[in-house]
Design a protein around this motif. Sequence first.
Motif, mmCIF file in Angstrom:
data_model
loop_
_atom_site.group_PDB
_atom_site.id
_atom_site.type_symbol
_atom_site.label_atom_id
_atom_site.label_comp_id
_atom_site.label_asym_id
_atom_site.label_seq_id
_atom_site.Cartn_x
_atom_site.Cartn_y
_atom_site.Cartn_z
ATOM 1 N N TRP A 19 32.713 -17.351 22.605
ATOM 2 C CA TRP A 19 33.132 -16.077 23.280
ATOM 3 C C TRP A 19 32.018 -16.465 24.982
ATOM 4 N N ILE A 22 33.908 -17.004 27.336
ATOM 5 C CA ILE A 22 34.411 -15.982 27.548
ATOM 6 C C ILE A 22 34.042 -14.846 28.652
ATOM 7 N N CYS A 23 33.229 -14.655 28.372
ATOM 8 C CA CYS A 23 32.005 -13.536 28.565
ATOM 9 C C CYS A 23 31.567 -14.376 29.890
ATOM 10 N N ASP A 26 34.908 -13.941 32.422
ATOM 11 C CA ASP A 26 35.622 -12.341 32.391
ATOM 12 C C ASP A 26 34.714 -11.541 33.895
ATOM 13 N N HIS A 228 25.017 -11.124 25.397
ATOM 14 C CA HIS A 228 26.524 -10.497 25.198
ATOM 15 C C HIS A 228 25.832 -10.740 23.369
ATOM 16 N N ARG A 266 37.923 -10.956 21.570
ATOM 17 C CA ARG A 266 37.828 -10.474 21.688
ATOM 18 C C ARG A 266 38.007 -8.690 20.586
ATOM 19 N N GLU A 267 38.695 -8.613 19.879
ATOM 20 C CA GLU A 267 39.072 -7.573 18.914
ATOM 21 C C GLU A 267 37.686 -7.685 18.009
ATOM 22 N N ARG A 269 33.774 -10.010 16.860
ATOM 23 C CA ARG A 269 33.121 -10.547 17.028
ATOM 24 C C ARG A 269 32.191 -11.241 15.296
#
Length: 274
Positions: A19, A22-23, A26, A228, A266-267, A269
């Motif tokens: 995660w 990915i953050c 992005d 995040h 993404r949906e 955590r």
Amino acid sequence: MITRFAPSPTGPLHLGHAWAAICADDAGDMVLRIEDIDQSRARADHEAAIYEHLSWLGLTWPEPVMRQSERMETYAAALDRMWAMGVLYPCSCNRRDILEAASAPQEGAPLTGPDGVIYPGTCRGVSRTGARPQGVALRLDASAVGNLTWTEAGAAWALDAETFRRTIGDVVVARRDMGTSYHLAVVVDDAAQDIGLVTRGEDLAEATPIHVALQGLLGLPTPAYRHHDLVRDADGKRLAKRDDARSIASYRDAGWTAQALVARLRESRVAPEA
Ligand code: GLU
């Protein structure tokens, strides 16, 4: 905008790391940094697995990858600079000394900050002249820190000098056993890698004023920050490094595709069962 993912290779890459990566990806052009200053815990197989699993997740990054264990001379140069400024002092207290001094009756209950019990200042008067001492921890004299400002998630944040002294205090910038610290290495390296935006887990948010203070003293730019949310298990507990059950390897073994895993993160955590 350059962002970074900065894992420590001290355990299996798990969903929380994915995660974080990915953050970072992005939010900008992600670079990778291996935070392996703790040579007693860093392992080559964990580092190799980081590259392998990140590629599997579909992430790319420029080579060569920065590895903190190869940058000890750069950290030493930053310490020399701060030592010459007179803002560091050697500290030989151990954990128990600190707790005892901080718990003295006249002190009230010991206050804790980002790095644990706030240092009561026992060694603050030790000489700061001569060559920088080796083989001893070095603390930042928090009275050298001025008012701090930075941006968090696009909003202006500030911490005044007095609050820094009271709630953070004289943090260790060079550990006796490492010759550097997480705080110093991260600040020096974020500047060296031209990081414009630091994305990282909210568990590290409270370290940000320490980093902004060190940037100020070292004349380095302050990047923007965004912390995040953390991946948690179904009980709300955040994933631990030792938590092999949530490792990327275990999801791969169970037949998850990278696409499904990324979509799931993404949906929500909340970590799914592997
Ligand atoms: N190396 C740290 C970790 O693995 C992250 C440090 C940072 O992003 O500032 O948790």
